[in-house]
Design an enzyme around this catalytic site. Structure first.
Site, PDB file in Angstrom:
ATOM      1  N   TRP A  93       0.862  -1.197   0.000  1.00 39.78           N
ATOM      2  CA  TRP A  93       0.000   0.000   0.000  1.00 39.78           C
ATOM      3  C   TRP A  93       0.889   1.234   0.000  1.00 39.78           C
ATOM      4  CZ3 TRP A  93      -5.148   1.969   0.898  1.00 39.78           C
ATOM      5  CH2 TRP A  93      -6.159   1.028   0.667  1.00 39.78           C
ATOM      6  N   PHE A 131      -1.345  -3.979   7.662  1.00 40.17           N
ATOM      7  CA  PHE A 131      -1.997  -4.919   8.583  1.00 40.17           C
ATOM      8  C   PHE A 131      -1.317  -6.286   8.530  1.00 40.17           C
ATOM      9  CE2 PHE A 131      -5.336  -7.989   9.729  1.00 40.17           C
ATOM     10  CZ  PHE A 131      -5.804  -7.434  10.902  1.00 40.17           C
ATOM     11  N   GLU A 189     -10.980   8.715   5.555  1.00 45.05           N
ATOM     12  CA  GLU A 189     -12.200   9.290   6.131  1.00 45.05           C
ATOM     13  C   GLU A 189     -12.853   8.366   7.147  1.00 45.05           C
ATOM     14  OE1 GLU A 189     -14.634  10.432   2.869  1.00 45.05           O
ATOM     15  OE2 GLU A 189     -13.342  12.114   2.333  1.00 45.05           O
ATOM     16  N   THR A 190     -12.430   7.113   7.154  1.00 47.73           N
ATOM     17  CA  THR A 190     -13.046   6.165   8.082  1.00 47.73           C
ATOM     18  C   THR A 190     -12.051   5.784   9.168  1.00 47.73           C
ATOM     19  OG1 THR A 190     -12.331   4.201   6.875  1.00 47.73           O
ATOM     20  CG2 THR A 190     -14.389   5.242   6.163  1.00 47.73           C
ATOM     21  N   HIS A 230     -10.593   3.023   9.645  1.00 47.88           N
ATOM     22  CA  HIS A 230      -9.653   1.958   9.290  1.00 47.88           C
ATOM     23  C   HIS A 230      -8.241   2.270   9.763  1.00 47.88           C
ATOM     24  CE1 HIS A 230     -12.295  -0.394   6.699  1.00 47.88           C
ATOM     25  NE2 HIS A 230     -11.310  -1.273   6.675  1.00 47.88           N
ATOM     26  N   ARG A 283       8.854  12.362   4.862  1.00 49.13           N
ATOM     27  CA  ARG A 283       9.569  11.425   5.735  1.00 49.13           C
ATOM     28  C   ARG A 283      10.094  10.204   4.989  1.00 49.13           C
ATOM     29  NH1 ARG A 283       5.989  14.493   7.973  1.00 49.13           N
ATOM     30  NH2 ARG A 283       6.258  15.225  10.105  1.00 49.13           N
TER      31      ARG A 283
HETATM   32  N1  RBF Z   1      -2.668  -0.441   4.230  1.00 48.37           N
HETATM   33  C1  RBF Z   1      -1.607   0.385   4.360  1.00 48.37           C
HETATM   34  O1  RBF Z   1      -0.475  -0.077   4.479  1.00 48.37           O
HETATM   35  N2  RBF Z   1      -1.786   1.748   4.337  1.00 48.37           N
HETATM   36  C2  RBF Z   1      -3.014   2.328   4.234  1.00 48.37           C
HETATM   37  O2  RBF Z   1      -3.088   3.569   4.220  1.00 48.37           O
HETATM   38  C3  RBF Z   1      -4.139   1.468   4.129  1.00 48.37           C
HETATM   39  N3  RBF Z   1      -5.385   2.002   4.081  1.00 48.37           N
HETATM   40  C4  RBF Z   1      -6.453   1.152   4.004  1.00 48.37           C
HETATM   41  C5  RBF Z   1      -7.741   1.691   3.997  1.00 48.37           C
HETATM   42  C6  RBF Z   1      -8.836   0.843   3.912  1.00 48.37           C
HETATM   43  C7  RBF Z   1     -10.211   1.446   3.898  1.00 48.37           C
HETATM   44  C8  RBF Z   1      -8.628  -0.568   3.845  1.00 48.37           C
HETATM   45  C9  RBF Z   1      -9.810  -1.516   3.736  1.00 48.37           C
HETATM   46  C10 RBF Z   1      -7.368  -1.087   3.875  1.00 48.37           C
HETATM   47  C11 RBF Z   1      -6.263  -0.249   3.955  1.00 48.37           C
HETATM   48  N4  RBF Z   1      -4.970  -0.775   3.987  1.00 48.37           N
HETATM   49  C12 RBF Z   1      -3.911   0.071   4.117  1.00 48.37           C
HETATM   50  C13 RBF Z   1      -4.731  -2.225   3.765  1.00 48.37           C
HETATM   51  C14 RBF Z   1      -4.592  -3.016   5.061  1.00 48.37           C
HETATM   52  O3  RBF Z   1      -3.311  -2.808   5.641  1.00 48.37           O
HETATM   53  C15 RBF Z   1      -4.739  -4.537   4.749  1.00 48.37           C
HETATM   54  O4  RBF Z   1      -3.839  -4.899   3.735  1.00 48.37           O
HETATM   55  C16 RBF Z   1      -6.162  -4.894   4.332  1.00 48.37           C
HETATM   56  O5  RBF Z   1      -7.102  -4.418   5.269  1.00 48.37           O
HETATM   57  C17 RBF Z   1      -6.333  -6.428   4.199  1.00 48.37           C
HETATM   58  O6  RBF Z   1      -6.068  -7.091   5.420  1.00 48.37           O
END
Ligand code: RBF
Length: 158
Positions: A31, A66, A94-95, A97, A136
């Site tokens: 991500w 995650f 916005e949420t 998460h 950063r």
């Molecule tokens: N993973 C990140 O590493 N950075 C993020 O900014 C990020 N934002 C997310 C926002 C949403 C709404 C969702 C559903 C997931 C996001 N994830 C992000 C992914 C998360 O770390 C993970 O890979 C997924 O939730 C699947 O387990």
């Protein structure tokens, strides 16, 4: 805690432990990959600069931050791995998460470090927006990937 004023990058890099035979696992979240690639390059180059061997730096990708704790656990449980560096970038949306993932990543990475009794570094940016992350990841506040690598080296010399 004004992190913008304080950088490990500018901390003393003298008297670091010999890492020429140490093996590192770098876990990189996909991500915000433009940011996490910059963090990876910072960490990789810092390890090489301080004497690590290319063959002793293993890279593994995970889908998001995650997943960093599980990726870290799979590597940390390998006896020949001396330190794990987790690299991710969480940007506030916005949420809620953001809060849950930050919490899970930080807690999970801590658990892996304590369970396997080796450095598992939290090289995860948690920012309000993308600009703060760029700042950063090789921008005006240095590269937190560099700092994650130095942290691993410092902990290995504890
Ligand atoms: N993973 C990140 O590493 N950075 C993020 O900014 C990020 N934002 C997310 C926002 C949403 C709404 C969702 C559903 C997931 C996001 N994830 C992000 C992914 C998360 O770390 C993970 O890979 C997924 O939730 C699947 O387990």
């Amino acid at each position: 805690m004004a992190s913008s004023n304080k950088h490990l990058s500018s901390y003393s890099e003298r008297n670091l432990t010999d890492i020429s035979k140490k093996k590192f696992a770098l876990i990189v979240s996909e991500w915000n990959s433009d940011i996490t690639e910059a963090l990876y390059m910072g960490a990789y180059n810092m390890l090489i600069k301080h004497g690590a061997s290319k063959k002793n730096i293993i890279r593994k990708n995970v889908p998001g931050s995650f997943e960093l704790p599980l990726g870290a656990q799979w590597m940390a449980k390998q006896k020949n791995i001396d330190a794990v560096i987790c690299l991710g970038c969480l940007i506030q949306g916005e949420t809620r998460h953001f809060d849950f993932i930050c919490q899970a990543a930080a807690y999970g990475i801590t658990q892996v470090s304590l369970k396997y009794n080796k450095p598992v570094v939290f090289g995860v940016l948690t920012t309000n927006n993308k600009q703060q992350a760029y700042d950063r990841a090789g921008g005006k506040y240095g590269n937190k990937g560099d700092e994650a690598a130095i942290t691993a080296i410092k902990m290995m010399g504890f």
